[in-house]
Design a protein around this motif. Sequence first.
Motif, PDB file in Angstrom:
ATOM      1  N   GLN A 243       9.031   6.614   7.980  1.00 28.72           N
ATOM      2  CA  GLN A 243       7.703   7.113   7.616  1.00 28.72           C
ATOM      3  C   GLN A 243       6.769   6.072   6.998  1.00 28.72           C
ATOM      4  N   TYR A 244       7.168   4.824   6.871  1.00 30.50           N
ATOM      5  CA  TYR A 244       6.366   3.843   6.133  1.00 30.50           C
ATOM      6  C   TYR A 244       4.972   3.654   6.723  1.00 30.50           C
ATOM      7  N   GLU A 245       4.831   3.858   8.033  1.00 29.17           N
ATOM      8  CA  GLU A 245       3.521   3.680   8.670  1.00 29.17           C
ATOM      9  C   GLU A 245       2.580   4.854   8.410  1.00 29.17           C
ATOM     10  N   ASN A 246       3.146   5.989   7.989  1.00 30.25           N
ATOM     11  CA  ASN A 246       2.335   7.192   7.795  1.00 30.25           C
ATOM     12  C   ASN A 246       1.863   7.392   6.358  1.00 30.25           C
ATOM     13  N   ASP A 247       2.449   6.655   5.417  1.00 24.89           N
ATOM     14  CA  ASP A 247       2.096   6.834   4.010  1.00 24.89           C
ATOM     15  C   ASP A 247       2.171   5.485   3.303  1.00 24.89           C
ATOM     16  N   SER A 248       1.041   4.941   2.900  1.00 23.61           N
ATOM     17  CA  SER A 248       0.996   3.624   2.255  1.00 23.61           C
ATOM     18  C   SER A 248       1.687   3.623   0.893  1.00 23.61           C
ATOM     19  N   ARG A 249       1.810   4.803   0.272  1.00 23.06           N
ATOM     20  CA  ARG A 249       2.453   4.886  -1.036  1.00 23.06           C
ATOM     21  C   ARG A 249       3.951   4.599  -0.971  1.00 23.06           C
ATOM     22  N   LEU A 250       4.543   4.788   0.186  1.00 25.37           N
ATOM     23  CA  LEU A 250       5.985   4.581   0.330  1.00 25.37           C
ATOM     24  C   LEU A 250       6.386   3.140   0.045  1.00 25.37           C
ATOM     25  N   GLU A 251       5.473   2.214   0.265  1.00 26.47           N
ATOM     26  CA  GLU A 251       5.772   0.809   0.000  1.00 26.47           C
ATOM     27  C   GLU A 251       6.064   0.593  -1.484  1.00 26.47           C
ATOM     28  N   MET A 252       5.255   1.223  -2.335  1.00 28.20           N
ATOM     29  CA  MET A 252       5.472   1.101  -3.780  1.00 28.20           C
ATOM     30  C   MET A 252       6.709   1.884  -4.204  1.00 28.20           C
ATOM     31  N   TYR A 253       6.918   3.058  -3.604  1.00 29.84           N
ATOM     32  CA  TYR A 253       8.127   3.831  -3.914  1.00 29.84           C
ATOM     33  C   TYR A 253       9.382   3.035  -3.570  1.00 29.84           C
ATOM     34  N   ASN A 254       9.311   2.317  -2.460  1.00 29.37           N
ATOM     35  CA  ASN A 254      10.439   1.498  -2.044  1.00 29.37           C
ATOM     36  C   ASN A 254      10.749   0.428  -3.092  1.00 29.37           C
ATOM     37  N   GLU A 255       9.700  -0.147  -3.688  1.00 28.47           N
ATOM     38  CA  GLU A 255       9.897  -1.150  -4.734  1.00 28.47           C
ATOM     39  C   GLU A 255      10.541  -0.535  -5.976  1.00 28.47           C
TER      40      GLU A 255
END
Length: 303
Positions: A243-255
Motif C-alpha cells: 500500500q505504500y503508493e496509496n498512502d504517503s503517511r505509510l513511509e513515516m509509519y514504516n520508520e
Amino acid sequence: MEPTNGIWKAILITVYTVVFIGGVFGAIRISFLLVKMNTLSVTTTAVINLVVVHSLFLGTVPFRLYYYTTDKWVFGQPFCKIVSAMIHVHMYLTFLFYVFVLVIRCLIFFKWKDKLEFYRNLHAVASSLAIWILAVVIALPLIHIWYGTTGHYENATCFRFHQELKNNSVKELNYAVIAVTVAVTCTLLALQVFIILKVASRLSGSLCSHQEFRAQLKSLGFVWVIILCFLPYHFFRIYYIQQYENDSRLEMYNEIWLSITAISCLDLLSFVLSGSLSWRRGSILFSCCQTTICCIATGSPAG
C-alpha cells in the motif's frame, strides 16, 4: 514540516535517544563484565558479538538524530545508504546471534550436545567469524545491487528508498525474509515453551528457585525480544509493500516500526541489570512465577 510529521519525528528522536544512551551504557558496562566471564561459554561469545553489532549500529544513530532534528541530510547519499542499511544489518545479525544461542540451548536440552561451551577459544572465534563472513557475503551484494540504486532521491533527504519496491525482485526478497523470520521465530517459541513446560513438570516446589528453570526462562527472554522488537516491523512491512503508493503517511509509519527494532540494543543493559546481585535479590522477593520478566531478571549473562 507538517504538524503530523513533527509528532512522528519527535517520537523517532525520543526512541533513538533512549536507544543510544541505554545502548552505549549497556555496551560499556557489559564490556567490563565480559572480562570476568568464561570466554568458552556460548552465551558469552554471543554477548561479545552482540556488543560489536550494537556498537556498530549505535555509531550511526547520531546521524539519524541529526537528520530527524534538522530535517536535512548533509552527509551525501552514499553515506545515507550505509546509515540506512545499518539498522537492517543490525536487526538481522542480532536475530542471527539470538537464534545461535537458542539452537545450542535446545541441542543441550535434548541431549544432542553435552555442554554449552566451546572446547577452545579458537572455536568461539571461528564460529563468530563464520557468522560475520556469512553476513558480509549476503548483505554487501544486496546493498550494492538493490539499495537505493533504481529510484531517484534528493541529496537533502535520507532513509527514503521506497521507490525500490517497484522492482518485483525487491518485493519478493522482502516477502522471503519476512516469511523466514516469522517461521524461525514461531519455531523457537514453540520449542522454548515445550522445554519450559517439560522442565516445570519434573520440578517441585518454587519453580524459580531452580537454576534449570531460570535458565530456560532466560532463553525465552531472547525469543520475547525477537517477538516484541522485530516481528511488529515485519508484519507491518507486508502491508507497507502493498500500500505504500496509496498512502504517503505509510513511509513515516514504516520508520516508526523500524525504530522499534533498535530497542533490541537495550538487551545489553538488561544483561547488566540481571547480573547485579542486588537486582537478583530484589527480584526474588517477588513471586517470580507470576511473570516471565521477573524470572528472567534472576539469571546472569554467562552461559
